[in-house]
Design an enzyme around this catalytic site. Sequence first.
Site, PDB file in Angstrom:
ATOM      1  N   CYS A 120       0.517  -1.110  -0.300  1.00  0.00           N
ATOM      2  CA  CYS A 120      -0.145  -0.094   0.038  1.00  0.00           C
ATOM      3  C   CYS A 120       0.754   1.393   0.022  1.00  0.00           C
ATOM      4  CB  CYS A 120      -1.178  -0.040   1.749  1.00  0.00           C
ATOM      5  SG  CYS A 120      -1.903   0.990   0.996  1.00  0.00           S
ATOM      6  N   CYS A 130      -3.992   6.285   0.761  1.00  0.00           N
ATOM      7  CA  CYS A 130      -3.536   4.779  -0.046  1.00  0.00           C
ATOM      8  C   CYS A 130      -3.422   4.806  -2.038  1.00  0.00           C
ATOM      9  CB  CYS A 130      -5.412   3.429  -0.242  1.00  0.00           C
ATOM     10  SG  CYS A 130      -4.985   3.566   1.776  1.00  0.00           S
ATOM     11  N   LYS A 199     -12.186  -5.077   2.182  1.00  0.00           N
ATOM     12  CA  LYS A 199     -11.330  -4.004   2.887  1.00  0.00           C
ATOM     13  C   LYS A 199     -12.727  -3.064   3.690  1.00  0.00           C
ATOM     14  CE  LYS A 199      -7.375  -1.177   4.182  1.00  0.00           C
ATOM     15  NZ  LYS A 199      -6.231  -1.518   3.558  1.00  0.00           N
ATOM     16  N   ARG A 209      -3.546   2.675  12.770  1.00  0.00           N
ATOM     17  CA  ARG A 209      -3.096   3.952  12.514  1.00  0.00           C
ATOM     18  C   ARG A 209      -2.328   4.494  13.437  1.00  0.00           C
ATOM     19  NH1 ARG A 209      -8.821   5.662   9.999  1.00  0.00           N
ATOM     20  NH2 ARG A 209      -8.946   3.957   7.864  1.00  0.00           N
ATOM     21  N   LYS A 252     -11.262  -8.098   5.676  1.00  0.00           N
ATOM     22  CA  LYS A 252     -10.730  -7.035   6.978  1.00  0.00           C
ATOM     23  C   LYS A 252     -12.150  -5.581   7.089  1.00  0.00           C
ATOM     24  CE  LYS A 252      -6.691  -4.200   7.934  1.00  0.00           C
ATOM     25  NZ  LYS A 252      -6.198  -3.552   7.402  1.00  0.00           N
ATOM     26  N   TYR A 317      -2.690 -10.210  16.196  1.00  0.00           N
ATOM     27  CA  TYR A 317      -1.773  -9.841  17.231  1.00  0.00           C
ATOM     28  C   TYR A 317      -1.722 -10.231  18.034  1.00  0.00           C
ATOM     29  CZ  TYR A 317      -2.540  -5.652  14.209  1.00  0.00           C
ATOM     30  OH  TYR A 317      -2.290  -4.840  13.013  1.00  0.00           O
TER      31      TYR A 317
END
Length: 329
Positions: A120, A130, A199, A209, A252, A317
């Site tokens: 990206c 993006c 997405k 972010r 996502k 994560y």
Amino acid sequence: MAFPLVRHRRLRSTAGLRNLVRETNLSVNDFIAPIFVTEGSLIKEEISSMPGVYHWSLDTMEQELEEFAELGIQAVLVFGVPEHKDSTGTSAYDENGIVQKAIRKIKALHPEMVVIADTCLCQFTDHGHCGVVHTTECGAEIGNDDSLELLAKAAVSQAKAGADIIAPSNMMDGFVSAIRHALDEAGFANTPIMSYAVKYSSAYYGPFREAAHSTPQFGDRKTYQMDPANAREALREAQSDVEEGADFLMVKPGLAYLDIVRMLKDRYSLPIVIYNVSAEYSMVKAAALQGWIDERAIVLETLTGMKRAGADLIITYHAKDAARWLRGN
């Protein structure tokens, strides 16, 4: 007394029976672990909104990679935080950009590890979008086709650095086709594309972010990321990517879009990937720190639910913690 005709509880009466009839099994082989790599040296900096997730410099990230390898995590998704940003995100396709250097380092240290490159421009542009921004009489506009040229250059540079999979996350129309053509032309016909096919323009990206330093400096991403209210549109997006040559389809975020995962799973034979995104992670961590929830139980239930919905792979994560818990640690 009239007895029930069917006693469903018979198959739940012991742990052994429950194990025998379990329909969905979660494994460390399902996990892809994100890693944030930044310029500089001796950096291991915890991301304040994502406890347990760090920025790593090239000289310290071996610590994280060793832990992944020891836990059996076989795939990483690389995000780069560059030193230099400009209007066209030149660091994204620089041979010596942070992502390219990180890929080479990971492959040198762990050649067997599957390295997935996020493709990206948002981390690399000074405006945080993006794609390429054009100023018109009506205001700023994200150019589609000229953005594709730069994204294709970024993908080729990542493949040259050694990326095993290219994962474009930009949501420009035609991005899979442009990247597939560029990879093939550059001699990387065997490099798969893990498309961020569906997405959404989501509120669940906030902590990411901060981690990627990619907050838009104006406006939002609603003209290219999907409206959270739409489901049939997700099928159109996925169909385009299948026709253009995608090898994986991603949804996502995860938790609020499990219905979309199931729709894609039922329709397509490609592997389905779900991204258990930053706010989904951070909400669990915050509640666990307050003592309000059993973190282990919540995380494993959530990840199992994602697999049950149809995900073949989970970007999360929680990967390290989940890998430990699945070992019984």
